[in-house]
Design a protein around this motif. Sequence first.
Motif, PDB file in Angstrom:
ATOM      1  N   THR A 110     -12.283 -20.570  47.726  1.00 37.99           N
ATOM      2  CA  THR A 110     -13.292 -21.530  47.257  1.00 37.99           C
ATOM      3  C   THR A 110     -14.126 -20.970  46.106  1.00 37.99           C
ATOM      4  O   THR A 110     -14.989 -21.664  45.581  1.00 37.99           O
ATOM      5  N   GLY A 111     -13.876 -19.684  45.746  1.00 35.29           N
ATOM      6  CA  GLY A 111     -14.667 -19.087  44.674  1.00 35.29           C
ATOM      7  C   GLY A 111     -14.255 -19.575  43.299  1.00 35.29           C
ATOM      8  O   GLY A 111     -15.029 -19.510  42.344  1.00 35.29           O
ATOM      9  N   SER A 112     -13.032 -20.077  43.189  1.00 35.92           N
ATOM     10  CA  SER A 112     -12.528 -20.395  41.850  1.00 35.92           C
ATOM     11  C   SER A 112     -12.346 -21.899  41.602  1.00 35.92           C
ATOM     12  O   SER A 112     -11.866 -22.291  40.546  1.00 35.92           O
ATOM     13  N   LEU A 113     -12.704 -22.712  42.587  1.00 34.04           N
ATOM     14  CA  LEU A 113     -12.518 -24.171  42.417  1.00 34.04           C
ATOM     15  C   LEU A 113     -13.819 -24.908  42.743  1.00 34.04           C
ATOM     16  O   LEU A 113     -14.634 -24.402  43.517  1.00 34.04           O
ATOM     17  N   THR A 114     -13.994 -26.092  42.180  1.00 32.46           N
ATOM     18  CA  THR A 114     -15.190 -26.876  42.528  1.00 32.46           C
ATOM     19  C   THR A 114     -14.931 -27.584  43.865  1.00 32.46           C
ATOM     20  O   THR A 114     -13.771 -27.797  44.247  1.00 32.46           O
ATOM     21  N   PRO A 115     -16.017 -27.995  44.573  1.00 30.30           N
ATOM     22  CA  PRO A 115     -15.806 -28.707  45.838  1.00 30.30           C
ATOM     23  C   PRO A 115     -14.917 -29.946  45.667  1.00 30.30           C
ATOM     24  O   PRO A 115     -14.048 -30.209  46.503  1.00 30.30           O
ATOM     25  N   GLU A 116     -15.110 -30.671  44.556  1.00 34.08           N
ATOM     26  CA  GLU A 116     -14.300 -31.893  44.363  1.00 34.08           C
ATOM     27  C   GLU A 116     -12.819 -31.549  44.201  1.00 34.08           C
ATOM     28  O   GLU A 116     -11.950 -32.242  44.726  1.00 34.08           O
ATOM     29  N   GLU A 117     -12.543 -30.440  43.474  1.00 36.81           N
ATOM     30  CA  GLU A 117     -11.139 -30.024  43.304  1.00 36.81           C
ATOM     31  C   GLU A 117     -10.522 -29.649  44.656  1.00 36.81           C
ATOM     32  O   GLU A 117      -9.377 -29.999  44.946  1.00 36.81           O
ATOM     33  N   ILE A 118     -11.321 -28.951  45.473  1.00 34.94           N
ATOM     34  CA  ILE A 118     -10.781 -28.542  46.790  1.00 34.94           C
ATOM     35  C   ILE A 118     -10.561 -29.773  47.673  1.00 34.94           C
ATOM     36  O   ILE A 118      -9.545 -29.895  48.351  1.00 34.94           O
ATOM     37  N   LEU A 119     -11.532 -30.696  47.629  1.00 39.27           N
ATOM     38  CA  LEU A 119     -11.382 -31.908  48.449  1.00 39.27           C
ATOM     39  C   LEU A 119     -10.155 -32.710  48.022  1.00 39.27           C
ATOM     40  O   LEU A 119      -9.430 -33.259  48.863  1.00 39.27           O
ATOM     41  N   ASP A 120      -9.900 -32.763  46.709  1.00 38.00           N
ATOM     42  CA  ASP A 120      -8.706 -33.469  46.225  1.00 38.00           C
ATOM     43  C   ASP A 120      -7.453 -32.824  46.811  1.00 38.00           C
ATOM     44  O   ASP A 120      -6.532 -33.505  47.240  1.00 38.00           O
ATOM     45  N   ARG A 121      -7.464 -31.480  46.817  1.00 41.72           N
ATOM     46  CA  ARG A 121      -6.302 -30.753  47.358  1.00 41.72           C
ATOM     47  C   ARG A 121      -6.125 -31.028  48.835  1.00 41.72           C
ATOM     48  O   ARG A 121      -5.021 -31.284  49.324  1.00 41.72           O
ATOM     49  N   MET A 122      -7.246 -30.977  49.568  1.00 45.32           N
ATOM     50  CA  MET A 122      -7.177 -31.215  51.022  1.00 45.32           C
ATOM     51  C   MET A 122      -6.694 -32.630  51.308  1.00 45.32           C
ATOM     52  O   MET A 122      -5.846 -32.853  52.163  1.00 45.32           O
ATOM     53  N   GLU A 123      -7.247 -33.567  50.550  1.00 43.98           N
ATOM     54  CA  GLU A 123      -6.891 -34.968  50.796  1.00 43.98           C
ATOM     55  C   GLU A 123      -5.420 -35.214  50.470  1.00 43.98           C
ATOM     56  O   GLU A 123      -4.739 -35.971  51.157  1.00 43.98           O
ATOM     57  N   ALA A 124      -4.935 -34.539  49.411  1.00 49.04           N
ATOM     58  CA  ALA A 124      -3.529 -34.713  49.028  1.00 49.04           C
ATOM     59  C   ALA A 124      -2.621 -34.184  50.142  1.00 49.04           C
ATOM     60  O   ALA A 124      -1.615 -34.806  50.490  1.00 49.04           O
ATOM     61  N   ILE A 125      -2.997 -33.040  50.735  1.00 51.42           N
ATOM     62  CA  ILE A 125      -2.187 -32.470  51.823  1.00 51.42           C
ATOM     63  C   ILE A 125      -2.208 -33.419  53.017  1.00 51.42           C
ATOM     64  O   ILE A 125      -1.188 -33.709  53.637  1.00 51.42           O
ATOM     65  N   PHE A 126      -3.395 -33.950  53.308  1.00 54.56           N
ATOM     66  CA  PHE A 126      -3.547 -34.883  54.421  1.00 54.56           C
ATOM     67  C   PHE A 126      -2.663 -36.112  54.198  1.00 54.56           C
ATOM     68  O   PHE A 126      -1.878 -36.496  55.060  1.00 54.56           O
ATOM     69  N   ALA A 127      -2.783 -36.715  53.008  1.00 57.33           N
ATOM     70  CA  ALA A 127      -2.031 -37.947  52.714  1.00 57.33           C
ATOM     71  C   ALA A 127      -0.532 -37.670  52.763  1.00 57.33           C
ATOM     72  O   ALA A 127       0.233 -38.433  53.353  1.00 57.33           O
ATOM     73  N   ASP A 128      -0.112 -36.543  52.199  1.00 52.24           N
ATOM     74  CA  ASP A 128       1.303 -36.211  52.155  1.00 52.24           C
ATOM     75  C   ASP A 128       1.876 -36.068  53.567  1.00 52.24           C
ATOM     76  O   ASP A 128       2.913 -36.624  53.907  1.00 52.24           O
ATOM     77  N   LYS A 129       1.137 -35.350  54.430  1.00 57.49           N
ATOM     78  CA  LYS A 129       1.626 -35.137  55.801  1.00 57.49           C
ATOM     79  C   LYS A 129       1.644 -36.445  56.579  1.00 57.49           C
ATOM     80  O   LYS A 129       2.544 -36.708  57.359  1.00 57.49           O
ATOM     81  N   GLU A 130       0.579 -37.270  56.377  1.00 57.15           N
ATOM     82  CA  GLU A 130       0.517 -38.563  57.073  1.00 57.15           C
ATOM     83  C   GLU A 130       1.735 -39.399  56.732  1.00 57.15           C
ATOM     84  O   GLU A 130       2.382 -39.957  57.599  1.00 57.15           O
ATOM     85  N   VAL A 131       2.056 -39.475  55.417  1.00 56.96           N
ATOM     86  CA  VAL A 131       3.195 -40.279  54.981  1.00 56.96           C
ATOM     87  C   VAL A 131       4.462 -39.728  55.614  1.00 56.96           C
ATOM     88  O   VAL A 131       5.274 -40.457  56.174  1.00 56.96           O
ATOM     89  N   ARG A 132       4.600 -38.383  55.605  1.00 56.45           N
ATOM     90  CA  ARG A 132       5.823 -37.799  56.158  1.00 56.45           C
ATOM     91  C   ARG A 132       5.932 -38.055  57.653  1.00 56.45           C
ATOM     92  O   ARG A 132       6.984 -38.351  58.159  1.00 56.45           O
ATOM     93  N   SER A 133       4.774 -37.965  58.384  1.00 53.16           N
ATOM     94  CA  SER A 133       4.877 -38.168  59.827  1.00 53.16           C
ATOM     95  C   SER A 133       5.144 -39.638  60.136  1.00 53.16           C
ATOM     96  O   SER A 133       5.865 -39.963  61.073  1.00 53.16           O
ATOM     97  N   GLN A 134       4.606 -40.543  59.297  1.00 48.78           N
ATOM     98  CA  GLN A 134       4.908 -41.970  59.528  1.00 48.78           C
ATOM     99  C   GLN A 134       6.381 -42.245  59.272  1.00 48.78           C
ATOM    100  O   GLN A 134       7.017 -42.986  60.004  1.00 48.78           O
ATOM    101  N   ARG A 135       6.917 -41.581  58.223  1.00 52.35           N
ATOM    102  CA  ARG A 135       8.349 -41.764  57.921  1.00 52.35           C
ATOM    103  C   ARG A 135       9.209 -41.299  59.083  1.00 52.35           C
ATOM    104  O   ARG A 135      10.154 -41.940  59.458  1.00 52.35           O
ATOM    105  N   SER A 136       8.815 -40.147  59.686  1.00 51.12           N
ATOM    106  CA  SER A 136       9.658 -39.628  60.763  1.00 51.12           C
ATOM    107  C   SER A 136       9.511 -40.442  62.036  1.00 51.12           C
ATOM    108  O   SER A 136      10.345 -40.377  62.914  1.00 51.12           O
ATOM    109  N   GLU A 137       8.421 -41.240  62.140  1.00 51.32           N
ATOM    110  CA  GLU A 137       8.261 -42.099  63.324  1.00 51.32           C
ATOM    111  C   GLU A 137       9.139 -43.338  63.229  1.00 51.32           C
ATOM    112  O   GLU A 137       9.459 -43.973  64.216  1.00 51.32           O
ATOM    113  N   THR A 138       9.509 -43.757  61.965  1.00 50.86           N
ATOM    114  CA  THR A 138      10.264 -45.014  61.822  1.00 50.86           C
ATOM    115  C   THR A 138      11.763 -44.756  61.924  1.00 50.86           C
ATOM    116  O   THR A 138      12.230 -43.659  61.853  1.00 50.86           O
TER     117      THR A 138
END
Length: 231
Positions: free
Chosen positions: A203-231
């Motif tokens: 967290t020393g080299s990124l702004t909070p917004e940049e980190i949140l974008d990264r976290m949210e992208a990981i969250f969204a990516d995993k959600e999509v993948r887990s929904q795909r594997s449920e169908t």
Amino acid sequence: MSTAPVIITIDGPAGVGKTTLAKGLARRLQIAYLDTGAMYRAAAWMLGPSGAEMQEDELASRLASMRFTLKGAGPESCLLLEDRVIGDQVRTEEVGLLASSIAALGLVREYMKKSQQKIGREISLVAEGRDMGTVVFPGAPYKFFLQADPVIRAARRCRQLQELGQDADEKRILEQMRRRDSQDSQRAIAPLVPASDAVSIDTGSLTPEEILDRMEAIFADKEVRSQRSET
Ligand code: DC
């Protein structure tokens, strides 16, 4: 689709930005935010300076009378102890050190773990602390471990304390933080270590917004993948 609560864990040492990021992620996802450090701080505050030396039976009965509840969602999430909001009086480095001392006790950790897991069974959470991804919510699908240079963390903590109107000396804070880091990461029970499946972020080299974008992208990516594997 499953309706079980979703748990996102954020662990890391003092002053690394856990609270800002956990609140920010909770706001973006509109789920509750659980500050487990505040639970240890509130317990340390209630037990007083001799908390870490208390006899086991007295400690057990004092802990049994502490009931934590979490109300609200997003950044408005509010942690209560005995129906009272945990206030800024627990936000000093001295209470932080006391919290770190009682946090090494098995009885205290067991009590906190049960209280935190009970909250996590009821609602979706961004849970921040030291052992969220390793011990309390080991099965959580999204885990983050934050790190940053201690000098950067001490400067950040210094600014936060000044914003709360407290005297803050950066050199002293750095010393206290180093003590707390070593207590938290070297204790025998639930030490501060990254979960093997956590995503580490400096967290020393990124702004909070940049980190949140990264976290949210990981969250969204995993959600999509887990929904795909449920169908
Ligand atoms: O996150 P914080 O600085 O408010 O936490 C205060 C202390 O509480 C920290 O030094 C160690 C302890 N703690 C813990 O042992 N486990 C947690 N999950 C959260 C905090």
